[in-house]
Design a protein around this motif. Structure first.
Motif, PDB file in Angstrom:
ATOM      1  N   MET A 315       0.828  -1.205   0.000  1.00 34.34           N
ATOM      2  CA  MET A 315       0.000   0.000   0.000  1.00 34.34           C
ATOM      3  C   MET A 315       0.867   1.261   0.000  1.00 34.34           C
ATOM      4  O   MET A 315       0.575   2.241  -0.693  1.00 34.34           O
ATOM      5  N   ASN A 319       0.879   4.044  -3.000  1.00 35.11           N
ATOM      6  CA  ASN A 319       0.524   5.423  -2.655  1.00 35.11           C
ATOM      7  C   ASN A 319       1.642   6.408  -2.967  1.00 35.11           C
ATOM      8  O   ASN A 319       1.379   7.606  -3.159  1.00 35.11           O
ATOM      9  N   LEU A 329      -8.610  -0.449  -0.176  1.00 41.93           N
ATOM     10  CA  LEU A 329      -8.839  -1.881  -0.095  1.00 41.93           C
ATOM     11  C   LEU A 329     -10.341  -2.141  -0.159  1.00 41.93           C
ATOM     12  O   LEU A 329     -11.109  -1.609   0.645  1.00 41.93           O
ATOM     13  N   LEU A 339      -8.269  -4.111  -4.971  1.00 38.23           N
ATOM     14  CA  LEU A 339      -8.006  -2.709  -4.679  1.00 38.23           C
ATOM     15  C   LEU A 339      -8.747  -1.808  -5.664  1.00 38.23           C
ATOM     16  O   LEU A 339      -8.862  -2.142  -6.853  1.00 38.23           O
TER      17      LEU A 339
END
Length: 409
Positions: A315, A319, A329, A339
């Motif tokens: 993640m 990001n 999520l 996702l």
């Protein structure tokens, strides 16, 4: 060929830092230098010189100066009307910011230099080397407001194979065969933020027939010979004299495709600059986030998430990409995740960036799902129905835009 196996991009150090020689340390001199350096930085971070077309026009700067220096209310009113006719209020606000580059400078420093430079009085003085560090988040937001691309610091490592026909015959440009041209290539690549690699035949010898293969345009042989350097992209050039100029033929292999550029140049320096610019522009089109290339929301399925640490790392990785606006999520199933990813560019650009880095390897729907056909996706608490059996719903899987496997460290 380049890109045929998982490769790892080089990270450009100090992408948002620039240097320039200035005659003194006055605030006005630094402000003027910052405005010039901002233009260089926007090209470097966006990957394209087209961003300069969005800079304030000369008319704006002249009218802004007239407005700021108006002595009477009548002069100020007349200047204000002319100023407001130039563009929309939003454009004017952006232009005003672009005309004051120091607002994006996070810190600066000076270092003495032995080089001479002319000051405002026309005298030669010893130059100061000014270094400006620009705020990365501020510059990225600025480019997004300008509707311009944003290119991550992780960029394709590009091998430059340049066959030059000069007075001493044909040869491959390397640090040992032509140090001045090699140094110029390094400087040009630094300006454009390109991780450049030149052949080092002492460390990694190349096949003796490579020069002939480049001159003959034998792509397969060139790509095979290049694999010793494990490049992400390969820029190949033939440069030779033609009617008082230099004929220049470039071809760039990206692993996704190949593109060509043929031009002429008055000097060898211009020939090399044309190649570095061509490579930077071409790679930016493939890897930089661009609002006009399918920006929107996409669904990604990811497997091989074995631990909470894997999930957190993945993640964080997604990001941090300049291409992504938001990562959410949606569902989980053992080591698989679904996702929802909001992108500033298209899913094809995301694929290109992920392939370049190698942390998320694209795979097929069947390789992820065949062994788990009868297992349910279950939602994390507070999101979707945890009892929903979506494994039997073909429409659900048609909504997934791409499938990936996470490559844990």
């Amino acid at each position: 060929m380049a890109g045929a196996q998982p490769l790892y991009a080089d990270r450009v150090d100090n992408l948002y830092s620039l240097q320039a020689l200035v005659p003194d340390t006055r605030d006005s001199t630094r402000a003027e230098a910052a405005n010039a350096m901002l233009k260089r930085l926007l090209v470097r971070v966006s990957g394209t010189q087209a961003v300069l077309e969005k800079m304030p026009p000369d008319d704006f700067l002249e009218m802004k100066k007239a407005l700021d220096t108006a002595k009477s209310s009548a002069e100020r009113e007349e200047a204000q009307k002319a100023y407001q006719k130039l563009a929309t209020t939003e454009q004017l606000e952006l232009w005003e910011e672009l005309a004051n580059a120091q607002r994006w400078v996070s810190q600066y420093s000076y270092q003495s230099s032995d080089q001479l430079i002319e000051n405002q009085e026309g005298d030669e003085v010893r130059a100061q080397r000014l270094e400006l560090d620009f705020d990365p988040d501020g510059i990225n937001r600025l480019l997004q407001r300008m509707q311009a691309p944003v290119w991550d610091a992780s960029r394709p490592k590009t091998l430059f194979l340049i066959a030059l026909q000069g007075r001493q015959g044909r040869y491959l440009v390397t640090p040992s065969s032509n140090q001045p041209l090699s140094k110029l290539l390094d400087e040009l690549a630094l300006q454009r933020g390109l991780p450049l690699v030149l052949p080092d035949e002492e460390q990694k010898p190349l096949p003796p027939g490579l020069l002939s293969d480049i001159w003959g345009g034998f792509s397969r042989e060139i790509l095979e010979a290049s694999q010793a350097y494990q490049p992400d992209a390969i820029a190949v050039a033939r440069i030779y004299p033609s009617s008082g100029t230099w004929a220049v033929n470039w071809q760039l292999f990206t692993g996704l495709d190949s593109v060509r550029n043929n031009t002429s140049a008055a000097t060898l320096g211009e020939a090399l600059e044309s190649g570095v610019d061509f490579v930077a522009e071409s790679l930016s089109e493939r890897y930089a986030s661009s609002p006009d290339q399918g920006a929107g929301s996409y669904r990604l399925a990811v497997s091989e998430i074995q631990k909470i640490a894997d999930f957190a790392e993945m993640m964080s990785y997604l990001n941090e990409l300049s291409l992504t606006k938001d990562v959410e999520l949606v569902k989980t199933q053992k080591d698989q995740l679904l996702l929802q990813v909001d992108l500033r560019g298209g899913v094809d650009q995301l694929r290109a960036n992920l392939k370049l880095d190698g942390r998320l390897e694209e795979t097929s729907f069947y390789s992820l799902q065949q062994a788990r056909k009868q297992e349910d996706f279950t939602a994390p608490s507070g999101t979707l129905d945890p009892q929903a059996d979506v494994s039997q719903d073909p429409a659900f899987f048609r909504q997934v835009d791409a499938w990936f496997k996470w490559q844990a460290n």
